[in-house]
Design a protein around this motif. Structure first.
Motif, PDB file in Angstrom:
ATOM      1  N   LYS A 147       4.480  -7.152   5.103  1.00 11.95           N
ATOM      2  CA  LYS A 147       4.335  -5.715   4.938  1.00 11.95           C
ATOM      3  C   LYS A 147       3.034  -5.213   5.548  1.00 11.95           C
ATOM      4  O   LYS A 147       1.999  -5.875   5.479  1.00 11.95           O
ATOM      5  N   ASP A 178       8.080   0.675   3.888  1.00 11.67           N
ATOM      6  CA  ASP A 178       7.877  -0.772   3.725  1.00 11.67           C
ATOM      7  C   ASP A 178       6.433  -1.137   4.050  1.00 11.67           C
ATOM      8  O   ASP A 178       6.129  -1.682   5.099  1.00 11.67           O
ATOM      9  N   CYS A 179       5.541  -0.774   3.112  1.00 10.32           N
ATOM     10  CA  CYS A 179       4.141  -1.165   3.273  1.00 10.32           C
ATOM     11  C   CYS A 179       3.531  -1.289   1.885  1.00 10.32           C
ATOM     12  O   CYS A 179       4.172  -0.973   0.882  1.00 10.32           O
TER      13      CYS A 179
END
Length: 207
Positions: A4, A31-32
């Motif tokens: 990520k 998505d982090c």
């Protein structure tokens, strides 16, 4: 991307863009991972937002440092400790110097409430209303150390209505910001953004 994207958000005030990003992460639209909030105002509401979101905060008071370079050097150590990939400026009201710009060039982004290069700096919405333009908007750009001069990643226009006030314009600008900023961060996380000189290419078919 194998892991990520690790981001740090810099903010000085209410933290509405921080919240939009944190919500997008929580709802798995982004998505982090938010590794750190950096804030120069201990009483800023964004600090409480970070606490509520389970995000660690590095809060400092610039007057306690001899120079801007001194506190930026400390911030840099905090970022390196957490292996931060991307700095996201979200209402951070301090000029960034080469202490941070050089190690994070192409890995630091900002959001600005105008269609740059029009109306850089502070009070961009007020400037647009006073000038009498018919269209303003939002710009996401890379940070190069100048005053809102870095390569432009994305822009979205907002029409100025005949009866517009700063309050009504701000509400519509902020709504655009809270959609556009997470979308751009997602593109970076998915390696869809390529920077070459001043030009940014969006790669739509990236895996």
């Amino acid at each position: 991307m194998g892991s990520k994207l690790r981001i740090a958000i810099f903010a000085s005030g209410q933290g509405s863009n921080f919240q939009a990003i944190a919500d997008a992460v929580q709802h798995r639209k982004l998505d982090c991972s938010i590794e750190l909030l950096v804030c120069d105002k201990p009483a800023a509401p964004v600090v409480e937002r970070a606490h509520q979101s389970g995000v660690e905060a590095f809060v400092f008071q610039p007057k306690q440092y001899a120079s801007r370079a001194d506190y930026e050097a400390e911030i840099l150590l905090e970022l390196q400790k957490r292996s931060v990939d991307l700095i996201v400026l979200a209402g951070y009201m301090r000029i960034i110097t080469n202490t941070l710009v050089e190690p994070y060039y192409g890995k630091m982004i900002n959001i600005h409430p105008s269609l740059l290069p029009a109306f850089p700096g502070v009070a961009a919405m007020e400037q647009a209303l006073e000038y009498g333009v018919k269209v303003t908007g939002v710009t996401v750009h890379f940070v190069d150390g100048g005053m809102d001069t870095g390569p432009i990643i994305a822009q979205q226009a907002v029409d100025i209505r005949p009866d517009e006030t700063i309050e009504t314009l701000a509400a519509r600008i902020h709504a655009v910001e809270q959609e556009l900023y997470p979308a751009v961060i997602n593109q970076i996380a998915n390696q869809q953004i390529k920077l070459t000189g001043r030009h940014v290419q969006i790669i739509t078919n990236a895996n």
